[in-house]
Design an enzyme around this catalytic site. Sequence first.
Site, short mmCIF file in Angstrom:
data_model
loop_
_atom_site.label_atom_id
_atom_site.label_comp_id
_atom_site.label_asym_id
_atom_site.label_seq_id
_atom_site.Cartn_x
_atom_site.Cartn_y
_atom_site.Cartn_z
N ASN A 32 122.54 -80.48 70.20
CA ASN A 32 123.92 -80.64 69.72
C ASN A 32 124.31 -79.48 68.80
OD1 ASN A 32 122.47 -81.17 67.45
ND2 ASN A 32 123.33 -83.20 67.06
N THR A 144 104.61 -84.43 61.57
CA THR A 144 104.31 -83.41 60.57
C THR A 144 103.04 -83.75 59.79
OG1 THR A 144 105.08 -82.38 58.52
CG2 THR A 144 105.99 -84.53 59.01
N SER A 179 108.87 -86.02 50.85
CA SER A 179 110.33 -85.84 50.81
C SER A 179 110.94 -86.92 51.70
CB SER A 179 110.74 -84.46 51.36
OG SER A 179 110.54 -84.42 52.77
N TYR A 181 112.76 -86.36 54.14
CA TYR A 181 112.53 -85.86 55.51
C TYR A 181 111.14 -86.28 55.99
CZ TYR A 181 110.20 -82.78 58.73
OH TYR A 181 109.40 -82.32 59.74
N HIS A 182 110.10 -85.99 55.18
CA HIS A 182 108.74 -86.30 55.62
C HIS A 182 108.57 -87.81 55.82
CE1 HIS A 182 107.84 -82.15 54.07
NE2 HIS A 182 107.01 -82.15 55.08
N LYS A 185 109.64 -88.99 59.19
CA LYS A 185 108.62 -88.78 60.23
C LYS A 185 107.57 -89.89 60.20
CE LYS A 185 109.74 -84.62 61.89
NZ LYS A 185 109.99 -84.33 63.29
N GLN A 208 102.22 -81.65 62.96
CA GLN A 208 102.33 -80.19 62.98
C GLN A 208 102.33 -79.64 61.55
OE1 GLN A 208 103.65 -77.93 65.80
NE2 GLN A 208 103.24 -76.43 64.24
N THR A 252 107.59 -65.91 46.00
CA THR A 252 107.65 -67.06 45.09
C THR A 252 106.77 -68.25 45.49
OG1 THR A 252 109.56 -67.86 46.34
CG2 THR A 252 110.01 -66.57 44.34
N1 USQ Z 1 106.70 -73.28 48.88
C1 USQ Z 1 106.54 -72.31 47.92
N2 USQ Z 1 107.47 -71.32 47.83
C2 USQ Z 1 108.55 -71.25 48.68
C3 USQ Z 1 108.71 -72.23 49.65
C4 USQ Z 1 107.77 -73.23 49.73
O1 USQ Z 1 105.57 -72.32 47.15
O2 USQ Z 1 109.37 -70.31 48.52
C5 USQ Z 1 105.70 -74.34 48.99
C6 USQ Z 1 106.26 -75.75 48.87
O3 USQ Z 1 106.37 -76.15 47.54
C7 USQ Z 1 105.22 -76.54 49.65
C8 USQ Z 1 104.73 -75.56 50.70
O4 USQ Z 1 105.13 -74.27 50.28
O5 USQ Z 1 104.15 -76.90 48.83
C9 USQ Z 1 105.28 -75.80 52.09
O6 USQ Z 1 106.69 -75.79 52.00
P1 USQ Z 1 107.57 -75.34 53.26
O7 USQ Z 1 108.97 -75.23 52.82
O8 USQ Z 1 106.96 -74.18 53.94
O9 USQ Z 1 107.33 -76.54 54.27
P2 USQ Z 1 107.77 -78.06 54.23
O10 USQ Z 1 108.92 -78.31 53.35
O11 USQ Z 1 106.55 -78.88 54.01
O12 USQ Z 1 108.29 -78.31 55.71
C10 USQ Z 1 107.96 -77.43 56.81
C11 USQ Z 1 108.99 -77.64 57.90
C12 USQ Z 1 108.87 -79.07 58.41
C13 USQ Z 1 107.45 -79.36 58.84
C14 USQ Z 1 106.48 -79.07 57.70
C15 USQ Z 1 105.03 -79.18 58.09
O13 USQ Z 1 110.29 -77.38 57.42
O14 USQ Z 1 109.78 -79.25 59.49
O15 USQ Z 1 107.34 -80.70 59.22
O16 USQ Z 1 106.66 -77.70 57.27
S1 USQ Z 1 104.04 -79.71 56.76
O17 USQ Z 1 104.30 -78.84 55.61
O18 USQ Z 1 102.68 -79.66 57.17
O19 USQ Z 1 104.47 -81.06 56.44
#
Ligand code: USQ
Length: 419
Positions: A32, A144, A179, A181-182, A185, A208, A252
Amino acid sequence: MKVLITGIDGYSGWPFALHLMSRGYDVVGLDNFVTRKRVKEVGSWSATPIGSFPSRIKAAKEAFGTEISFHKGDLGKYEFVANVLQRERPDAIVHLAEQRSAPYSMIDVHHAVSTQVENLTGTLHLLYAMKEHTPGAHLVKMGTMGEYGTPNVDIPEGFFEIEYRGRKDRLPFPRSAGSWYHWSKVFDSGDVMFACKIWSLKATDVMQGVIYGTRTPEITNPRLLTRFDFDEVWGTALNRFCVQAVLRMPITPYGEGHQTRGFIALEDSMQSLRLALENPPAGPEYRVWNQFDAAYSVNALAEEVRALAEELGWQPTIEHPPDPRVEAERHYYTPIHEELPRHGYRRTRELREVIREILRDLKKYERRLLARKEAVHLGVSWRNADNKERLLPSVPAAVDPTPPPTPTVSPSSTPDSPA
Ligand code: USQ
């Protein structure tokens, strides 16, 4: 094999379509285009210029000789979902069409509610339509690793054996998401598991990890590029760190930076999804595969990006802003991933090789990144119930410095515009 990809216009959906087409699969897609709109909502765009969806279909046909059967529409409408399944009768469905951003779900009550309503409604509609029209199809559902959180014990693949007060059972491993979002899932996983039980469906719920990368081997020309998000809301950690290096902004890792997650290259995520399709459950079953390559702390990734950017003559710095999320900054993390290797999965690319490729690719789009630089930091905090006023107002349309490659099919199509 005929495969329906929901969310075919997305970061994973598009390269997965190419991956399957290059191997002779019959690809059906639906979307969409809401991600394109929502990225604009936070004042950003894809670093890579992507054309309208009709122009993508045309480019894929030129590359692989077959045409994607595409249905524009919303999983929120049951009649639409049922019609697509009834008409197409796919052998498998790869469900990628969900709101995928944790920060987006944390903006305010409306974003939290829309995330959970959309994600759960879409999945339930698919499950009902499968029961009605394609009960033998295999559902590969994008879940996830974040469903599990960061428990102080090893993380199994979905289920574990437990003994409690002298009795034993095999139960779903407890979920502890980070979150709204999580959590959507997590709830989805429960719904898919229940549908498999009551209607004897077949499903693989893929846990994933965080994906990184700009390309896959099937992306052989710029018209086949997938989107690449880098703003705080839609970009993910390693991809954002690479963008920060290209823009000479500090990299960061949040807080102490010891947060550790499973990561996987885009190309290997495609391999994993295909392996799930090629190895369906023999009969009715709900199974869970953990899908990632290796676990890294965000500090380790920031250091890798800094070192590789230095090879290119840049001098990026690393800064630790306070963590906007509520998450453990030091924790145990040992998820198990045995199912994929058991089904033939092999990591194809080393981390450093992919980071070098991302940096080289992004350099080409530096002007597009610069034009949306303000979106790299937006300030969505888990601690605020309402982050809306902190977000950028929609950035007025700037002239695109790197338009998508020609030809595009519609004279009115613009980069990141829906089809
Ligand atoms: N993080 C940083 N700095 C940043 C961005 C993120 O330190 O600039 C940290 C976050 O605090 C977190 C980690 O990196 O601890 C992962 O964050 P992310 O934004 O890379 O990922 P997340 O929000 O967990 O979500 C992403 C995808 C989501 C998928 C998930 C897999 O957006 O669709 O489901 O990764 S997982 O992380 O294994 O749940």
